[in-house]
Motif scaffolding. Sequence first.
Motif, PDB file in Angstrom:
ATOM      1  N   ASP A  60      -3.136   5.222  -3.935  1.00  0.00           N
ATOM      2  CA  ASP A  60      -4.026   6.380  -3.999  1.00  0.00           C
ATOM      3  C   ASP A  60      -3.272   7.649  -4.367  1.00  0.00           C
ATOM      4  OD1 ASP A  60      -6.206   4.823  -3.210  1.00  0.00           O
ATOM      5  OD2 ASP A  60      -5.756   5.101  -1.087  1.00  0.00           O
ATOM      6  N   VAL A  71       0.858  -1.180   0.000  1.00  0.00           N
ATOM      7  CA  VAL A  71       0.000   0.000   0.000  1.00  0.00           C
ATOM      8  C   VAL A  71       0.896   1.232   0.000  1.00  0.00           C
ATOM      9  CG1 VAL A  71      -1.779   1.273   1.235  1.00  0.00           C
ATOM     10  CG2 VAL A  71      -1.820  -1.234   1.224  1.00  0.00           C
ATOM     11  N   ALA A 103      -2.328  -1.111  -3.450  1.00  0.00           N
ATOM     12  CA  ALA A 103      -3.069   0.148  -3.460  1.00  0.00           C
ATOM     13  C   ALA A 103      -2.111   1.298  -3.741  1.00  0.00           C
ATOM     14  CB  ALA A 103      -3.771   0.374  -2.120  1.00  0.00           C
ATOM     15  N   THR A 134      -7.959   2.427  -7.625  1.00  0.00           N
ATOM     16  CA  THR A 134      -6.605   2.510  -7.064  1.00  0.00           C
ATOM     17  C   THR A 134      -6.235   1.303  -6.209  1.00  0.00           C
ATOM     18  OG1 THR A 134      -7.392   3.731  -5.124  1.00  0.00           O
ATOM     19  CG2 THR A 134      -6.680   5.025  -7.045  1.00  0.00           C
ATOM     20  N   ARG A 135      -7.130   0.321  -6.093  1.00  0.00           N
ATOM     21  CA  ARG A 135      -6.867  -0.846  -5.250  1.00  0.00           C
ATOM     22  C   ARG A 135      -7.214  -2.128  -5.998  1.00  0.00           C
ATOM     23  NH1 ARG A 135      -6.434   0.139   0.513  1.00  0.00           N
ATOM     24  NH2 ARG A 135      -6.104   2.384   0.751  1.00  0.00           N
ATOM     25  N   LEU A 140      -2.603  -7.841  -1.796  1.00  0.00           N
ATOM     26  CA  LEU A 140      -3.340  -6.595  -1.919  1.00  0.00           C
ATOM     27  C   LEU A 140      -2.397  -5.470  -2.335  1.00  0.00           C
ATOM     28  CD1 LEU A 140      -5.979  -4.914  -1.379  1.00  0.00           C
ATOM     29  CD2 LEU A 140      -5.045  -4.507   0.912  1.00  0.00           C
ATOM     30  N   ARG A 197      -6.409  -6.777  -5.970  1.00  0.00           N
ATOM     31  CA  ARG A 197      -5.776  -7.939  -5.338  1.00  0.00           C
ATOM     32  C   ARG A 197      -5.627  -9.034  -6.380  1.00  0.00           C
ATOM     33  NH1 ARG A 197     -10.753  -8.951  -1.272  1.00  0.00           N
ATOM     34  NH2 ARG A 197     -12.294  -9.714  -2.780  1.00  0.00           N
TER      35      ARG A 197
END
Length: 440
Positions: free
Chosen positions: A346, A314, A344, A372-373, A342, A375
């Motif tokens: 942003d 992230v 991400a 923006t995310r 996962l 998996r």
Amino acid sequence: MDLSPARTRDVDAVTVRPGRPLAGTVRVDGSKNAALPLLTAAASLGRGVRLSGIPASADVQRMLGLLEQAGYRVARPVAEPGAVIVTPQEHPAEAPDLADAARIRASYYLVAPLLAAYGQAALPWPGGCRIGDRGMELHFTVYEAFGDTVLLDDSGYRVLAADRGRGRDKVVLTLPFRSRGASIAAICRAVVAGSRLELGNPNLSPETTGVLAALRSAGWTARADSDTITLAPPLGIPAGTVAWAVPGDKIEAGTLACAIAATGGEGRVEGVAGSDLKVLAGLLDWAGIPVSLAPDAITVHRAHTMSGRPLRAVASLTPDGLDADFEPALMALALTLPGTHLFADDINPGRHGNLLPQLARLGAVVEELSPTRCRLAGPQRLNGTTVKATDIRTGSALLIAGLGARGATTVSGLDQLRRGHADLPAKLRALGADLTDVPR
């Protein structure tokens, strides 16, 4: 390694074929992300600055050309490749039209040098990678805090410096989020004004703290903690040329580390501060890929058993967060790792829109949770095909993905990749990757 502009310009694409695990030792170039703000600070300083380690990447070379167009002298010592000397000189009465600035994403760094030379800066809106709009509102807040006037239109923006008598001896400003661009804009604007600065909630990435360290060597008082950057000018006007060095490219090093890991290899990447790679190394260790950090290198060791623990990559602007530019390479690596991972970003809201469709062309199955995310579950088997580097980091991620795909993967759009890396394919070849240039 031949990185001549003529050689690289003749190559539009590269074909990647799977082969043996990558191994060996390679050295990274200077960092584009560090070189651009250092060049800005150098041009803002009002004295000669000698910078070593300047990379041959296209964005940095374009910035050097723009500084020359803006009236700065940029000398390139023949005896020291990768070095430049930036010196102020007499400027024309009128500021030049810097239309070419629209071709780079970090063109906003030119504001401070233009204010130093002309008292105003007129620039087109930033261009470069299409990974979302480059928000400028916070930059404008910075300039207004110094008493400057900001004017906007469809083609770009103008910043008019505050009159000398109306300038601020000390500027106190707290950023709403830890923007690297706005933090460096505030630092360089304070240098131009010769004023003190107290900047709250600053970005504390190595690129920002590197500028502060450079200014300290030029006589400025610069301190940074988790909450505040404080800056104060030197007493008097220091004379002579000061020497700064561009650090090794942590993103290039992380990309190469991910490529080594994705092929099950073992290798050492030198010329980068290991401390700049702690977050990335922690993610690799979590996944079961042993990594050693040294003051000037990262070593990826062969993994014997993958942990199966999911990656959680992230992007974050916090001091101990993951640099967004690592995320695409980690996504390509995750396609080889067991677990559900996962991702991400942003910070760059258009990046996944570039990368995911290209990975899908290789057969990757990625679940998009939001723009923006996303998996993905690994490991996955990819099949070679033709893909395109639509931005710098998409290009590097596709090279990694191609190393593990069945058959040949042709990555086009190398002009985008070269904006950030002078010749990343050559470094992969040095580690044993099977890459073949495709002429235009």
